[in-house]
Write an enzyme that holds these catalytic residues in place. Structure first.
Site, PDB file in Angstrom:
ATOM      1  N   GLN A 238      -4.205 -45.390 -28.738  1.00 59.48           N
ATOM      2  CA  GLN A 238      -5.149 -45.837 -27.084  1.00 59.48           C
ATOM      3  C   GLN A 238      -5.983 -47.629 -27.519  1.00 59.48           C
ATOM      4  O   GLN A 238      -6.525 -47.551 -26.819  1.00 59.48           O
ATOM      5  CB  GLN A 238      -5.844 -44.290 -26.851  1.00 59.48           C
ATOM      6  CG  GLN A 238      -4.918 -43.336 -26.247  1.00 59.48           C
ATOM      7  CD  GLN A 238      -5.938 -42.567 -25.482  1.00 59.48           C
ATOM      8  OE1 GLN A 238      -5.167 -41.169 -25.517  1.00 59.48           O
ATOM      9  NE2 GLN A 238      -6.402 -42.700 -24.432  1.00 59.48           N
ATOM     10  N   ARG A 385      -8.880 -36.854 -20.445  1.00 60.38           N
ATOM     11  CA  ARG A 385      -9.206 -37.422 -18.961  1.00 60.38           C
ATOM     12  C   ARG A 385     -10.533 -37.304 -18.417  1.00 60.38           C
ATOM     13  O   ARG A 385     -10.371 -37.136 -17.313  1.00 60.38           O
ATOM     14  CB  ARG A 385      -7.901 -36.461 -18.179  1.00 60.38           C
ATOM     15  CG  ARG A 385      -7.493 -37.078 -17.298  1.00 60.38           C
ATOM     16  CD  ARG A 385      -6.405 -36.504 -16.586  1.00 60.38           C
ATOM     17  NE  ARG A 385      -4.915 -37.457 -15.427  1.00 60.38           N
ATOM     18  CZ  ARG A 385      -4.363 -37.723 -15.501  1.00 60.38           C
ATOM     19  NH1 ARG A 385      -3.380 -36.698 -15.838  1.00 60.38           N
ATOM     20  NH2 ARG A 385      -3.940 -38.399 -14.071  1.00 60.38           N
ATOM     21  N   CYS A 386     -11.230 -37.770 -19.112  1.00 62.22           N
ATOM     22  CA  CYS A 386     -12.464 -38.091 -18.545  1.00 62.22           C
ATOM     23  C   CYS A 386     -13.625 -38.861 -19.300  1.00 62.22           C
ATOM     24  O   CYS A 386     -13.268 -39.757 -19.897  1.00 62.22           O
ATOM     25  CB  CYS A 386     -12.809 -36.594 -18.479  1.00 62.22           C
ATOM     26  SG  CYS A 386     -14.005 -36.397 -19.440  1.00 62.22           S
ATOM     27  N   GLU A 761      -8.953 -40.016 -14.266  1.00 63.05           N
ATOM     28  CA  GLU A 761      -9.616 -39.162 -14.553  1.00 63.05           C
ATOM     29  C   GLU A 761     -10.399 -38.330 -13.310  1.00 63.05           C
ATOM     30  O   GLU A 761     -10.849 -37.702 -13.348  1.00 63.05           O
ATOM     31  CB  GLU A 761     -10.455 -39.725 -15.688  1.00 63.05           C
ATOM     32  CG  GLU A 761      -9.803 -40.254 -16.637  1.00 63.05           C
ATOM     33  CD  GLU A 761     -11.057 -41.372 -17.605  1.00 63.05           C
ATOM     34  OE1 GLU A 761     -10.120 -41.527 -19.045  1.00 63.05           O
ATOM     35  OE2 GLU A 761     -11.590 -41.376 -17.538  1.00 63.05           O
TER      36      GLU A 761
END
Ligand SMILES: Cc1cc2nc3c(=O)[nH]c(=O)nc-3n(C[C@H](O)[C@H](O)[C@H](O)COP(=O)(O)OP(=O)(O)OC[C@H]3O[C@@H](n4cnc5c(N)ncnc54)[C@H](O)[C@@H]3O)c2cc1C
Lengths: 807, 287
Positions: A238, A385-386, A761
């Protein structure tokens, strides 16, 4: 070369497919035809395969490792253990959190499925056979699987390697299993607010250990070219540039001799931010053999060894007046980081941005303290996802508000509205030190409540409860409300870095002579659709249609340096860099147009895709014409070509928010929950591609559903991981997923060049409290204050049983 | 997730298959749809040296529906069970159950023979077969023999099948026309085995239950035939109180294990709820 057919201004705008257009995703042509190119699709001549021998124990001393039988398997070339890595000082690697992590277990194992040895073979079948045959003799040790017991006086020592190092990366460690203590806010002031309050609520709220579980697991191919000394590393990264720098620091290979490439990535969700033993072992194996070496984890390995998320035990206290004005917030977190501190957070923030925990409310005084501890569990603690620890914070405050509402006998929506930060208070200085850039919470909440007809839902619920009490139904209705504020887009270099690398991001643009373009970014899409949306940003900025712009990411030899994609930072940071680079292009284009039209620059104005003379739009040069001129005219004082690069250091984070309301029906006899309705209103500022936003919201809500209704990575008393397969780890299918309704308001970020804030997110952050609050709400009138997630069938049934609702 | 190495055999007749099993001995396993066996091999919980694949044995692929008897070849897939309208008309609980097994991809390959021969208490068809009073036909080097489904299961993954025997056919009496049926299964998601499930077939005449049979899935280390519980129903008007008593009798014979689906107490409770719901639904459907 003037365009032949004059078209209207509206048509020209439409042709660009710029901001606000629901342009179809350019990536999908290959993804939907199975033509994506993922790490496991990469095949190189002579490529070898690596596979791990993993620990069956949660905590054990390694007495001996005997590779003989494995080495006898045809095709097995080598078995690498910590002993082989020690001379290279590669048996430990630095983590993103200032700790070190064993690459291969050094004398003992600290969690089940920890990497013990790396078997290298000519194909993956031989490697797997070799793994079976490596004989490891273990002596089991006592296990800590409960964070609350990690700092007991007699708790076993987990990290022998740092037992004398009582000064950690974030200050002193108060116990051999302690990692750090971090605090923020006004402790005395908050305690006073609690003492003086009419009402105080307190609750221990655990956000269970879960896993991002991307469809594609982690993997890499390392290829050392012994002739030119260059290492190429393909992988599910990522943050490819950060991986290159870390790889250089770890291996001492000069950074220009390392090329990192992220091919298509099948979902990341934070799982692919960190550096894993597989990357190091594949690299070492390639250096030793001179051949490319592939390592790809399987599902069980993914769920049990590469980066989990959450595992926060949060105690919250809210002080309030009796009419519901919040006067203070206190929180303490016991953070279970597993065996090594491999959290992915900006260096200065060992608990991430958890101090966004005051949420959407005007809370005058607040305090948070976080203790991190080691346990015999897998390392990780990533931002699933945050943004960093934001979803934990949102869950705590949104549950606490509901608990306070219950205590005050107030409607939870009303209590929220009463305490919202008001529109005119922005930019708002929070009690824990953040400056919220913008917001209009009242409008969003009102719109959400009107859309679902909140009042009617409460009336229906009253009727349902009466019918239940009369024995006419065994189903209880719950209405869940959540209002979240995120903090995303890390971040300003002055306070955000990872391993010393400032968290700016970048975009480089080249305009080709015929008026099309290529843009390269420091980020990397894992399904977010960057190639679609970033081209749209540029289209609007430079007047070249999105379909004429190629977007490239993920190759460190070609892309400008950037910190990658996670924490909703791509649009806030790299998206801003894209707009800024576009503006540089436009500034030069304006000079070229002025030369071509023989006027002063100041006499020109920009219009969609061209510069025109003010008051005389007929006299214009389109971007296409300007592009060609930049390559074919000798313009005095200007270099040829049309290129720009921007490195963008954001002045602040962005603060997306949203109002989510959902309705559930709980079958008290089976514990089965039906999500009857879910409405998600998101405000992510300027909306670049509404269709992609909707897709992101659907995906994030589905993950939230998974977390609330079933996901859990837990360990038994002897350290065995439970639920590390998709039979037990709840991944909803289309059948379990309800219909998601979406809506929006638009409050642009005042400091972002196009006013965008990031949205990928939000649905995970807001969805979890909304769903959990709904389940709690179903039982609230029967006396339920709080019960820990996941709200799976048996736990929900237990709640019903405890409340005396079953027979 | 990579199985150990094995030799692959693909006979085209039942005799060849039996011959191969005998000659290869203990280290050989049959493979039908592979959707129970291959996951076990990938986890290396099963490490056969030989796989004998039955998919070319055409004689094991037929569905026969008579007024008196239904017989299913072992290699009939779950998808084929669902697709057969003739079967559905005669014995609708088979489609209802098959549709609750795994997902369409798995049902396209998974077979009825593999499902019942596997011996996994989580499989749904064994309880159905016990409930229907089915007979399994086994063929081996010594010829064929028949055994009742109710006698077949000994413990998890242990059955009365001898090494070298192949399950060829499953047969049972065609249920009485107008019977009521239901398969109620609680699971966590598509693709999950039951937390508990109950299969019911019953007949009603003049408002009174004449016959009933109940099977239970995944609440013990074998499927369960709840004979006593069914007995409670017979002769009753299938009123709520009787159904509850029957459910309690069914729960009494369960002995589930704690797993990710919940603790023992919960899984027993769900078994009772599934029985209640299945009986109520079957009663409603009975003509
Ligand atoms: C994700 C997933 C979810 C599932 N969920 C369910 C579920 O909810 N309910 C359910 O019932 N099943 C479920 N299954 C199992 C599935 O239905 C299997 O396909 C079925 O149980 C076995 O059939 P098969 O043909 O695939 O057998 P195989 O896997 O090929 O064989 C299973 C076993 O039976 C033996 N065998 C096969 N055929 C014969 C024969 N003719 N004679 C003797 N022995 C034989 C084999 O040697 C092997 O030991 C699931 C499977 C998966 C992968």
């Amino acid at each position: 070369m003037n365009d032949q057919t004059p078209i209207s201004r509206e048509e020209r705008i439409e042709k660009l497919q710029g901001l606000g257009c629901s342009r179809k995703r350019v990536e999908d042509a290959r993804f939907t035809q199975g033509k994506g190119n993922y790490i496991d699709d990469l095949k190189l001549p002579g490529m070898l395969f690596g596979d791990f021998v993993r620990s069956p124990y949660g905590h054990a001393r390694i007495k001996s490792i005997n590779p003989e039988a494995a080495l006898a398997v045809p095709g097995v070339l080598a078995v690498i253990t910590a002993e082989e890595l020690k001379p290279l000082a590669l048996h430990y690697m630095p983590t993103l959190a200032g700790d070190v992590q064993a690459v291969l277990a050094d004398e003992k194992v600290l969690f089940q499925n920890q990497e013990v040895a790396f078997v290298v073979a000519t194909d993956r079948y031989a490697a797997a056979d070799g793994v079976e045959l490596v004989e490891v003799d273990y002596e089991p040790l006592p296990v800590i699987n409960d964070a609350f017991k990690a700092m007991d006086e007699d708790a076993p020592l987990l990290r022998e390697d740092i037992k004398d190092k009582m000064e950690g990366a974030h200050g002193p460690r108060k116990h051999h299993n302690h990692i750090f203590f971090w605090e923020e806010g006004d402790k005395d002031g908050t305690e006073k607010a609690l003492d003086d309050a009419d009402v105080v609520v307190e609750e221990l709220i655990t956000y269970q250990r879960v896993h991002p579980c991307p469809l594609e697991t982690c993997g890499c191919v390392a290829s050392m070219d012994k002739i030119n000394g260059k290492l190429t590393l393909w992988g599910t990264f990522q943050a490819p540039h950060a991986v290159r720098t870390v790889a250089s620091l770890i291996t001492n290979i000069a950074e220009h001799n390392i090329r990192v490439i992220s091919p298509d990535i099948g979902g990341g969700f934070g799982n692919k931010v960190g550096v894993y033993p597989g990357y190091i072992c594949a690299t070492v194996a390639s250096i030793v053999t001179g051949k490319p070496v592939k390592w790809v984890e399987d599902r069980i390995e993914n769920l049990s060894s590469t980066a989990f998320a959450r595992d926060y035990h949060m105690t919250g206290k809210i002080a309030a007046t009796k009419d519901g004005k919040i006067t203070g917030l206190w929180a303490h977190v016991l953070a279970d980081h597993g065996a090594f501190d491999a959290c992915a957070d900006p260096t200065k923030f060992p608990a991430g941005f958890f101090h966004i925990v005051t949420g959407s409310y005007d809370i005058p005084v607040a305090y948070v303290g976080v203790d991190g501890v080691y346990t015999n569990k897998a390392p990780g603690g990533v931002a699933y996802r945050c943004s960093f620890r934001v979803t934990e914070a949102a869950y705590l405050i949104e549950r606490m508000i509901d608990i306070l509402a219950r205590k005050l006998d107030m409607d939870p929506a009303e209590l929220r509205i009463k305490n919202f930060i008001k529109k005119e208070q922005f930019p708002y200085q929070s009690a824990l030190g953040w400056e919220y850039d913008s917001g209009d919470y009242h409008t969003a909440m009102e719109k959400a409540m009107t859309t679902v007809d909140y009042k009617a839902l409460r009336v229906e619920q009253t009727e349902n409860r009466a019918a239940f009490d009369r024995g006419e139904t065994r189903s209880l209705m719950g209405v869940g409300v959540a209002f979240f504020t995120e903090i995303v887009g890390a971040g300003p270099v002055k306070n955000c870095d990872i391993l010393g690398l400032g968290m700016f991001d970048s975009c480089e643009i080249r305009i080709h002579p015929t008026g099309s373009a290529i843009a390269r970014l420091g980020t990397i899409s894992q399904g977010q659709g960057h190639a679609t949306t970033f081209a749209q940003i540029l289209a609007s900025e430079i007047g070249i249609p999105a379909e004429d712009i190629t977007l490239e990411e993920g190759d460190t030899d070609t892309a400008p340096y950037g910190l990658g994609t996670y924490g909703s930072r791509s649009t806030p940071v790299a998206g801003a860099a894209t707009a800024m680079a576009g503006r540089k292009i436009r500034a030069k284009a304006q000079m070229i147009a002025a030369y071509l039209l023989e006027v002063h620059e100041g006499d020109l104005e920009w219009d969609v895709d061209r510069f025109q003379i003010k008051g005389n739009p007929e006299a214009h040069k389109t971007m296409k014409e300007i592009a060609f001129a930049s390559y074919n005219q000798a313009i005095p004082g200007l270099e040829p070509g049309l290129e720009a690069v921007s490195y963008y250091d954001p002045p602040n984070m962005t603060y997306p928010f949203g109002a989510y309301i959902c309705v559930v029906d709980v079958d008290v006899d089976t514990g089965v929950i039906d999500v009857r309705r879910f409405y998600a209103l998101d405000d992510c500022g300027t909306r670049i591609n509404p269709m992609i936003i909707e897709g992101q919201v659907h995906g994030g809500l589905t993950e939230a559903l998974a977390i609330v209704m079933g996901q859990e990575i837990s360990y038994d008393e002897i350290g065995n991981i439970k639920g590390a397969t998709l039979m037990d780890f709840f991944l909803p299918t289309a059948v379990e997923t309800p219909n998601w309704e979406t809506g929006h308001t638009t409050t642009p970020s005042p400091h972002h060049p196009i006013g965008a804030k990031g949205v990928g997110e939000s649905p995970n952050v807001g969805g979890v409290p909304a769903l959990s609050n709904a389940v709690h709400d179903a039982f609230a009138h029967k006396g339920l204050t709080h019960t820990q997630m996941p709200h799976d069938h048996w736990r929900v049934w237990k709640v019903a049983q405890k409340l005396g609702l079953t027979d | 997730m990579i199985p150990g190495s094995f030799e692959y055999h693909r006979p085209s007749s039942l005799d060849d298959a039996i011959g191969l099993l005998s000659s290869l001995g203990e280290d050989a396993l049959l493979v039908a749809g592979g959707h129970s066996l291959i996951p076990m091999m990938k986890l290396r919980m099963a490490m056969p040296e030989h796989l004998v694949d039955l998919q070319d044995v055409q004689s094991l692929k037929s569905i026969t529906v008579d007024t008196n008897q239904i017989s299913l070849g072992a290699m009939v897939t779950q998808a084929e069970l669902i697709a057969s309208d003739e079967l559905h008309a005669a014995c609708p609980i088979l489609r209802e159950t098959s549709l609750q097994i795994a997902d369409p991809q798995i049902r396209n390959l998974g077979t009825i023979g593999g499902n019942v021969a596997n011996g996994d208490p989580g499989n749904d068809m064994p309880a159905i077969m016990q409930m229907l009073g089915a007979t399994y036909v086994l063929a081996g080097p010594q010829g064929t023999r028949e055994i009742a489904a109710r006698d077949f299961y000994e413990a998890a993954f242990f059955t009365a099948r001898e090494d070298g025997e192949i399950l060829t056919t499953i047969k049972f009496d065609t249920p009485t026309a107008g019977h009521g049926w239901a398969y109620e299964k609680q699971k966590r998601k598509i693709g999950d085995y039951a937390t508990a499930a109950a299969a019911v077939v019953l007949t009603v005449s003049g408002g009174v239950c004449e016959t009933a049979s109940i099977g239970l899935t995944n609440v013990a280390d074998t499927p369960l035939w709840a004979e006593e519980a069914a007995g409670v129903l017979v002769g009753s008007a299938l009123d709520e109180a009787t159904i509850k008593t029957a459910a309690n009798a069914a729960v009494a014979i369960t002995d589930p294990a704690l797993d990710g689906r919940g603790p023992v107490e919960f899984r027993k409770h769900i078994a009772g709820i599934m029985v209640q719901r299945a009986v109520a639904k079957a009663a409603q459907r009975a003509q």
